[in-house]
Design a protein around this motif. Structure first.
Motif, PDB file in Angstrom:
ATOM      1  N   PHE A  91     -54.301 -72.915  -8.504  1.00 25.30           N
ATOM      2  CA  PHE A  91     -53.109 -73.689  -8.161  1.00 25.30           C
ATOM      3  C   PHE A  91     -52.398 -73.098  -6.936  1.00 25.30           C
ATOM      4  CE2 PHE A  91     -53.635 -74.482 -12.785  1.00 25.30           C
ATOM      5  CZ  PHE A  91     -53.896 -75.827 -12.702  1.00 25.30           C
ATOM      6  N   VAL A  92     -52.463 -71.774  -6.778  1.00 24.17           N
ATOM      7  CA  VAL A  92     -51.932 -71.160  -5.562  1.00 24.17           C
ATOM      8  C   VAL A  92     -52.691 -71.696  -4.349  1.00 24.17           C
ATOM      9  CG1 VAL A  92     -51.747 -69.002  -4.252  1.00 24.17           C
ATOM     10  CG2 VAL A  92     -51.087 -69.061  -6.670  1.00 24.17           C
ATOM     11  N   GLY A  93     -54.005 -71.838  -4.487  1.00 22.64           N
ATOM     12  CA  GLY A  93     -54.831 -72.377  -3.407  1.00 22.64           C
ATOM     13  C   GLY A  93     -54.465 -73.808  -3.063  1.00 22.64           C
ATOM     14  N   PHE A  94     -54.217 -74.643  -4.107  1.00 20.00           N
ATOM     15  CA  PHE A  94     -53.792 -76.033  -3.865  1.00 20.00           C
ATOM     16  C   PHE A  94     -52.496 -76.068  -3.053  1.00 20.00           C
ATOM     17  CE2 PHE A  94     -55.967 -77.566  -8.022  1.00 20.00           C
ATOM     18  CZ  PHE A  94     -57.181 -77.634  -7.346  1.00 20.00           C
ATOM     19  N   ALA A  95     -51.503 -75.271  -3.488  1.00 15.95           N
ATOM     20  CA  ALA A  95     -50.199 -75.271  -2.826  1.00 15.95           C
ATOM     21  C   ALA A  95     -50.299 -74.737  -1.394  1.00 15.95           C
ATOM     22  CB  ALA A  95     -49.201 -74.431  -3.629  1.00 15.95           C
ATOM     23  N   ARG A  96     -51.091 -73.681  -1.202  1.00 16.41           N
ATOM     24  CA  ARG A  96     -51.234 -73.106   0.139  1.00 16.41           C
ATOM     25  C   ARG A  96     -51.898 -74.097   1.080  1.00 16.41           C
ATOM     26  NH1 ARG A  96     -50.893 -68.093   1.939  1.00 16.41           N
ATOM     27  NH2 ARG A  96     -50.907 -67.211  -0.167  1.00 16.41           N
TER      28      ARG A  96
END
Length: 442
Positions: A110-115
């Motif tokens: 989810f960090v990857g999605f947001a970034r």
């Protein structure tokens, strides 16, 4: 009388009123013959009224077109940013939920999605700034053939296997003066558009040459002089004149919904204009399209062939007792920067206005770096703050951070040798890397 001393016939318009109070416009032509003045007046009232009516209609049409462009721009922005914000807020919600559930192994996804969404949002704002010619440029001398050669593999990967790539290099080196980063983006956008115009395959040709513009009669936009010309030609579907007329408009696209932002060509156009150049489109339906990018030619031999990322990016170097002052009107930005820098050992002081910052500088004589936004409240902007701060402490280093520079790229950033500019949004690692390089100077 003065006019008749220079020419045989004097001409002027006058405005008055008829006996019934209605306006009367007269055009006078006056000549002098053998000591006598001969005057002929022509009633041009009807012509003036029609001209005023035409100007009024033209003004209304321009206003209507302006509002249509604004509506198209805001509609496109709302669509794209709402999609990106949905990804970011959804990812944050899922992060909060997974942390509460203790499922830490899923957090990185989810960090990857947001970034990824935040990087796409940053790219969108940079394209808008390029379109409006408000993007600060880091101009240098660029060899076009060498730049394309360095990009050839990247361009090939963006094309489909059925598209043949052909590069026609110039006989002699063609050097232009522009921002290498923005030029790479422009070239990539042109190649992607050409690819999309050839769904069944074809040939994409990149040609580099130079030309000379004799006078403003040769070009309404380009001034007289030497120009580097970068042409991208495809053998695709081509564009009708109605599409060519709007191709550079922001968010105008003929691609299906969700297949493009409509900012590619507008960014190319904005970059060309901001670089004192121009962009033009020639197209024939069923035969293909050529987009030509004109950039000022350079005779300087100090060449920047490409753009590379700093090698130390992403590495935290521990430091001790280096004092930094962070100035930004957004408290969350001040806190985030402060925490990130304190984590590696910097001593951080924060201020929300230029006046507070100058007070902090007076009280903290050991401050070695000022990090400031350019747009600040309460009358003094970041550029003016930097000038005042350097007057107090000439050895101070300054790092400008800004999401919108406008037409006032800090003047001292270009001449003092101890300042840098970092555009928002930026990654924390990029900020740390910039600080390390700036503090290492001198």
């Amino acid at each position: 009388m003065r006019s008749l001393g220079k020419r045989s016939i004097a001409e002027l318009d006058t405005q008055g009123f008829r006996a019934n109070g209605k306006p009367l416009h007269l055009n006078w032509r006056i000549a002098r013959r053998q000591g006598l003045y001969l005057a002929v007046a022509r009633d041009i009232t009807l012509y003036k009224e029609r001209q005023e009516a035409l100007e009024q209609v033209s003004s209304q049409l321009q206003q209507s077109q302006k509002m249509e462009a604004v509506g198209q721009l805001t509609g496109g922005l709302a669509h794209d940013f709402n999609n990106l914000l949905t990804v970011i807020t959804g990812s944050l919600d899922m992060l909060e939920k997974r942390i509460a559930q203790g499922k830490y192994e899923e957090l990185s996804r989810f960090v990857g999605f947001a970034r990824n969404a935040s990087e796409r949002a940053a790219s969108l704002t940079h394209r808008l700034l390029a379109y409006s010619r408000r993007q600060p440029l880091a101009n240098s001398v660029v060899n076009l053939a060498m730049l394309v050669q360095d990009m050839r593999e990247l361009i090939s990967r963006t094309l489909t296997p059925r598209i043949e790539l052909e590069v026609l290099p110039p006989e002699h080196a063609v050097l232009c003066f522009c921002d290498a980063h923005q030029l790479e983006n422009a070239i990539l956008n042109l190649c992607i558009n050409a690819r999309d115009a050839m769904p069944h395959g074809g040939r994409l040709t990149i040609e580099i040459s130079q030309t000379h513009i004799e006078s403003t009669q040769d070009s309404a936009i380009l001034g007289p002089g030497q120009y580097a010309v970068f042409r991208v030609t495809d053998t695709g579907t081509g564009m009708p004149q109605s599409v060519i007329a709007r191709a550079f408009d922001p968010f105008f696209t003929t691609k299906p919904l969700g297949s493009g932002t409509g900012l590619g060509l507008s960014m190319v156009y904005g970059f060309a204009q901001q670089s004192s150049g121009d962009a033009r489109i020639e197209s024939v339906m069923g035969q293909g399209t050529t987009v030509s990018l004109f950039l000022p030619l350079s005779h300087d031999q100090a060449i920047t062939t490409g753009v590379s990322e700093p090698a130390e990016l992403g590495r935290d170097l521990q430091v001790d007792n280096v004092s930094i002052l962070v100035v930004d009107d957004e408290a969350a930005i001040r806190d985030l920067i402060g925490e990130a820098l304190e984590e590696v050992g910097y001593q951080v002081t924060k201020a929300g206005t230029a006046a507070q910052a100058l007070q902090e500088l007076e009280q903290a004589p050991d401050t070695v770096l000022l990090i400031t936004d350019i747009v600040l409240p309460a009358g003094m902007n970041g550029d003016e703050l930097a000038v005042a701060a350097l007057a107090i402490r000439p050895t101070l280093k300054v790092l400008f951070i800004s999401g919108f520079v406008g037409n006032t790229v800090p003047a001292i950033a270009l001449k003092s040798g101890q300042t840098e500019l970092l555009q928002k949004p930026f990654a924390v690692n990029a900020l740390k890397s910039m600080i390390q390089r700036l503090l290492a100077k001198g």
